[in-house]
Design an enzyme around this catalytic site. Structure first.
Site, PDB file in Angstrom:
ATOM      1  CD  GLU A 166     100.837  37.061  35.143  1.00  0.00           C
ATOM      2  OE1 GLU A 166     100.790  36.944  33.916  1.00  0.00           O
ATOM      3  OE2 GLU A 166      99.915  36.724  35.889  1.00  0.00           O
ATOM      4  CD  GLU A 362      96.733  39.557  37.300  1.00  0.00           C
ATOM      5  OE1 GLU A 362      96.476  38.561  36.589  1.00  0.00           O
ATOM      6  OE2 GLU A 362      97.433  40.504  36.922  1.00  0.00           O
TER       7      GLU A 362
HETATM    8  C1  PNW Z   1      97.450  37.235  33.659  1.00  0.00           C
HETATM    9  N1  PNW Z   1      98.587  31.139  31.664  1.00  0.00           N
HETATM   10  O1  PNW Z   1      98.079  36.595  32.590  1.00  0.00           O
HETATM   11  C2  PNW Z   1      97.696  38.716  33.447  1.00  0.00           C
HETATM   12  O2  PNW Z   1      98.418  39.337  34.479  1.00  0.00           O
HETATM   13  C3  PNW Z   1      96.476  39.491  33.086  1.00  0.00           C
HETATM   14  O3  PNW Z   1      96.859  40.674  32.418  1.00  0.00           O
HETATM   15  C4  PNW Z   1      95.523  38.647  32.278  1.00  0.00           C
HETATM   16  O4  PNW Z   1      94.440  39.355  31.787  1.00  0.00           O
HETATM   17  C5  PNW Z   1      95.063  37.506  33.183  1.00  0.00           C
HETATM   18  O5  PNW Z   1      96.147  36.806  33.721  1.00  0.00           O
HETATM   19  C6  PNW Z   1      94.128  36.529  32.503  1.00  0.00           C
HETATM   20  O6  PNW Z   1      94.773  35.891  31.445  1.00  0.00           O
HETATM   21  C7  PNW Z   1      98.152  35.239  32.424  1.00  0.00           C
HETATM   22  O7  PNW Z   1      98.812  30.767  30.488  1.00  0.00           O
HETATM   23  C8  PNW Z   1      98.419  34.792  31.141  1.00  0.00           C
HETATM   24  O8  PNW Z   1      98.489  30.328  32.614  1.00  0.00           O
HETATM   25  C9  PNW Z   1      98.577  33.448  30.897  1.00  0.00           C
HETATM   26  C10 PNW Z   1      98.451  32.532  31.948  1.00  0.00           C
HETATM   27  C11 PNW Z   1      98.173  32.978  33.224  1.00  0.00           C
HETATM   28  C12 PNW Z   1      98.026  34.329  33.457  1.00  0.00           C
END
Ligand code: PNW
Length: 456
Positions: A166, A362
């Site tokens: 990401e 994920e």
């Molecule tokens: C992912 N959004 O992050 C990450 O890869 C993980 O480490 C994290 O724990 C998981 O999602 C849950 O948050 C994201 O704002 C962070 O849409 C932000 C977003 C999506 C995924």
């Protein structure tokens, strides 16, 4: 209930180093930007840090026993750069390599295939001090050197590699302009262009990383980029709204500025036009480095946005959500299960990559988990969320899209970045004071899906 998934469908679970390992100062590991960020008052909810997290560094054997009980044959985890090359460049820390060797050997003993992410946001603090980490072009080569070190030492037992997780989350969310960035390092840059430069450097790191993996791996291996692209869902599945959703897909920064260059060798033209002078500087040869052939594309998917056709310059508009629209326990976690189907279809059609195998690397949610008096967690809300999403995955497969697997986020509750331990994404509950692991109801549900190879 869906029909059976294809034979050999990959069922897995995912985690990331800083979120679960703990042992932050153990065996020669030096700080990452997340250690510094979480130690800074006001940055992480309740002042939580990853110092101990799930103590997975010491408990990996029993955690792997839980994975075996779940029935997964695939596990996605990440490696901490500052455990292996503590200063980001230079000296190698053998104790760090040894930890991942022990972890992987234990996985293999349990017939679980490792999928290793080489970078999931824990940049070495030393490189932040040296040159502002992702603000500098130099980081791309330092990353590639670190990747060579890891792959040459662990490539005999790991054959599924992911370069970076990401890109937008540690660049755009770590260096926002004029607002407090929610992610480490939390530096405010002064121009939007400087933000785009950080993600451009991350793309270069990805490209050089892919080359480094292929050069260093002693055996044939598969290489992927994992990203959270922005999914645009047509509010009605009619040709006019589908076209609108495709146009919107091009325009979103996470797609046009990350996925497009990585998969096609060009930033999306419409995004570049809109960015104008805010677009990053691209040196000759950069796009060739960034555009590496991949064996898989990793799709991290949690939510999506609805789009409809509109009579404006762009031909579409994003739709807001009505008050009370269902969402899980995060402000951004609106429940839009079509995200999986449409994300895959957009990559296939809008990006014209019909043969690129996709792994959902994920998918999951924070729920309102509570231990009941019997000591169980009955997370029917999480089961609801996961079931809808897996049905959407099944739809993509049944229409012939090359979806090869699914990793639930996450195996266990963990350090949820700026939210600390306040939000729980696991299918295993962690009682942090005792570090006791308690499989939730969703764990049993997911185990049954795996056993029957279908959504139950
Ligand atoms: C992912 N959004 O992050 C990450 O890869 C993980 O480490 C994290 O724990 C998981 O999602 C849950 O948050 C994201 O704002 C962070 O849409 C932000 C977003 C999506 C995924």
């Amino acid at each position: 209930m869906s029909a059976q998934f294809p034979e050999n469908f990959i069922w897995g679970a995912a985690t990331a180093s800083y979120q679960i390992e703990g042992a932050a100062q153990k065996d020669g590991r030096l700080p990452s930007v997340w250690d510094t960020f979480s130690a800074t008052p006001g940055r992480v909810l309740n002042g939580d840090t990853g110092d101990i997290a799930c103590d997975h560094y010491h408990r990996y054997e029993s955690d792997i026993k839980l994975m075996a009980k779940l029935g997964i044959k695939h596990y996605r985890f990440s490696m901490a750069w500052p455990r292996i090359v503590p200063n980001g460049r230079g000296e190698i820390n053998q104790a760090g390599i040894d930890f991942y060797q022990r972890l992987v050997d234990c996985l293999l003993e349990h017939e679980i295939t490792p999928h290793a992410t080489l970078f999931h946001w824990d940049s070495p603090q030393a490189l932040e001090d040296l040159y502002g980490s992702w603000q500098s072009r130099e980081i791309a080569q330092d990353f590639a050197d670190y990747v060579s070190i890891v792959v040459s030492r662990l490539g005999d037992r790991i054959t599924n590699w992911i370069t970076i997780n990401e890109i937008p989350c540690f660049t755009h969310l770590g260096y926002a302009v004029n607002s407090d960035p929610p992610h480490a390092p939390g530096t405010r840059v002064s121009r939007i262009k400087d933000i785009w430069q950080t993600s451009h450097h991350a793309l270069l790191a990805h490209g050089l990383g892919v080359q480094a993996i292929r050069a260093a791996s002693p055996v044939a291996c598969s290489v992927a980029l994992v990203d959270n692209w922005a999914v645009t869902v047509p509010i009605i599945e009619s040709s006019e709204h589908i076209l609108a959703a495709k146009k919107a897909f091009h325009l979103c920064g996470q797609n046009g500025g990350i996925l497009f260059p990585a998969l096609t060798g060009n930033y999306s033209p419409i995004l570049l036009e809109l960015l104008g002078e805010n677009a990053p500087d691209i040196q000759p040869g950069d796009l060739e480095i960034i555009h590496q052939p991949l064996d898989f594309l990793g799709f991290n998917v949690y939510s999506a946005t609805y789009v409809r056709a509109a009579n404006n310059r762009f031909g579409f508009e994003f739709l807001g959500l009505p008050k009370g629209y269902p969402r899980m326990n995060m402000p951004w976690l609106n429940i839009v299960p079509e995200s999986i189907y449409w994300g895959i279809r957009h990559v296939s059609e809008t990006l014209n990559q019909p043969n690129l195998p996709i792994l959902i690397t994920e998918n999951g949610c924070a729920a309102q988990d509570e231990l009941n008096p019997q000591g169980e967690v009955i997370d029917s809300d999480r089961i609801f969320y996961l079931r809808q999403h897996l049905n959407s995955a099944y739809r993509a497969i049944s229409e012939g899209y090359p979806l090869k697997g699914y990793f639930v986020w996450s195996l266990m509750d963990n350090f949820e970045w700026a939210w600390g331990y306040d939000r729980r994404f696991g299918i295993v509950y962690i009682d942090y004071p005792t570090q006791r692991r308690i499989p939730k109801m969703s764990f049993n549900w997911y185990a049954e899906c795996i056993r029957q190879n279908r959504v139950v």
